[in-house]
Write an enzyme that holds these catalytic residues in place. Structure first.
Site, PDB file in Angstrom:
ATOM      1  CG  HIS A 146      19.284  19.630 -31.095  1.00 30.62           C
ATOM      2  ND1 HIS A 146      19.106  20.904 -31.576  1.00 30.62           N
ATOM      3  CD2 HIS A 146      19.332  19.730 -29.743  1.00 30.62           C
ATOM      4  CE1 HIS A 146      19.057  21.741 -30.548  1.00 30.62           C
ATOM      5  NE2 HIS A 146      19.190  21.050 -29.427  1.00 30.62           N
ATOM      6  CD  GLU A 148      16.255  19.818 -26.433  1.00 28.26           C
ATOM      7  OE1 GLU A 148      16.849  20.348 -25.492  1.00 28.26           O
ATOM      8  OE2 GLU A 148      16.735  19.713 -27.574  1.00 28.26           O
TER       9      GLU A 148
HETATM   10  C1  PEP Z   1      19.191  22.581 -26.525  1.00 26.62           C
HETATM   11  O1  PEP Z   1      19.567  23.156 -27.535  1.00 26.62           O
HETATM   12  O2  PEP Z   1      19.161  21.337 -26.478  1.00 26.62           O
HETATM   13  C2  PEP Z   1      18.774  23.402 -25.387  1.00 26.62           C
HETATM   14  C3  PEP Z   1      18.010  22.866 -24.482  1.00 26.62           C
HETATM   15  O3  PEP Z   1      19.215  24.684 -25.360  1.00 26.62           O
HETATM   16  P1  PEP Z   1      18.885  25.809 -24.227  1.00 26.62           P
HETATM   17  O4  PEP Z   1      19.086  25.150 -22.885  1.00 26.62           O
HETATM   18  O5  PEP Z   1      19.883  26.905 -24.480  1.00 26.62           O
HETATM   19  O6  PEP Z   1      17.483  26.227 -24.441  1.00 26.62           O
END
Ligand code: PEP
Length: 230
Positions: A88, A157
């Protein structure tokens, strides 16, 4: 679709119990093919029951031993936890974990047979350079990772979309997911400011197999609504 809730450093064991209770009453209405994951803080671990999988946000690559402040497989076994999130961006960034450390953790938990939710994503400085720079960056984060592992789920992400309220656009998600799908034959999630307003357009993208949700997953009713759809 896969729906994964990342609680980060939020919720207690008591509030996670209340959360699971609310979620369970909603989950009876979910599509049978949908899969739900919850990643609570480790202090909230317990023997929860329901149509979801509990995963750990991080663990040390050891069964047990002298690793002050860490937990290993022995502690996860106590709660039957067999799913781990690795890579992450908050761990790579705030906790300064290098790709080499991430690879080491991945290899260990792969050998242990854990299901691995592996996260990748570029910072804004790379996105601003252009798409090719983004692909190079993401490919470097897949370096040393066994992308053919049968218990692997990948989450794309973009860091600039995490917790910022600014999700990537449908076009941005589609192009990156297409590029990643050409390399990885595993479920591919999108994460970054997914919420009740944008989830419908995000889940309708063909190359999106699920979503990893932080902030908008913290409330059980909100997360349930996101799973059940409008
Ligand atoms: C995350 O930290 O994996 C994430 C997607 O956070 P958010 O949905 O708050 O952007």
């Amino acid at each position: 679709m896969i729906y994964a809730a990342n609680f980060k450093t939020n919720h207690t064991r008591a509030s996670t119990h209340a959360y699971v209770e609310k979620l369970n009453s909603a989950l009876s209405a979910k599509k049978p093919e949908d899969k739900v994951y919850i990643f609570p803080p480790t202090t909230a671990f317990d023997h929860y029951e329901g149509d979801f999988t509990i995963g750990v946000q991080n663990a040390h690559e050891a069964y047990n031993g002298a690793f002050t402040g860490e937990i290993g497989v022995e502690q996860l076994d106590e709660f039957g936890i067999r799913t781990i999130m690795i890579g992450h961006s908050e761990r790579r960034g705030i906790l300064r974990k290098s790709q080499d450390q991430v690879i080491e953790k991945f290899s260990y938990f792969e050998k242990e047979g854990f299901e691995i939710l592996y996260c990748i994503g570029e910072p804004l400085s790379i996105r601003d350079i252009g798409e090719d720079a983004v692909y190079r960056y993401l490919k470097a984060q897949l370096n040393g990772i066994d992308i053919s592992y049968e218990k692997l789920i990948v989450a794309y992400e973009p860091i600039w979309a995490i917790g910022t309220g600014r999700s990537a656009t449908v076009k941005e998600i589609t192009t990156v997911h297409k590029e990643l799908k050409a390399m990885i034959n595993r479920p591919l999630l999108y994460g970054g400011s997914v919420n009740l307003k944008n989830i419908d357009e995000i889940r309708s993208i063909e190359e999106v197999d699920g979503v990893l949700i932080g902030s908008a997953s913290l409330d059980a009713e909100n997360f349930s609504k996101m799973i059940l759809g409008s």
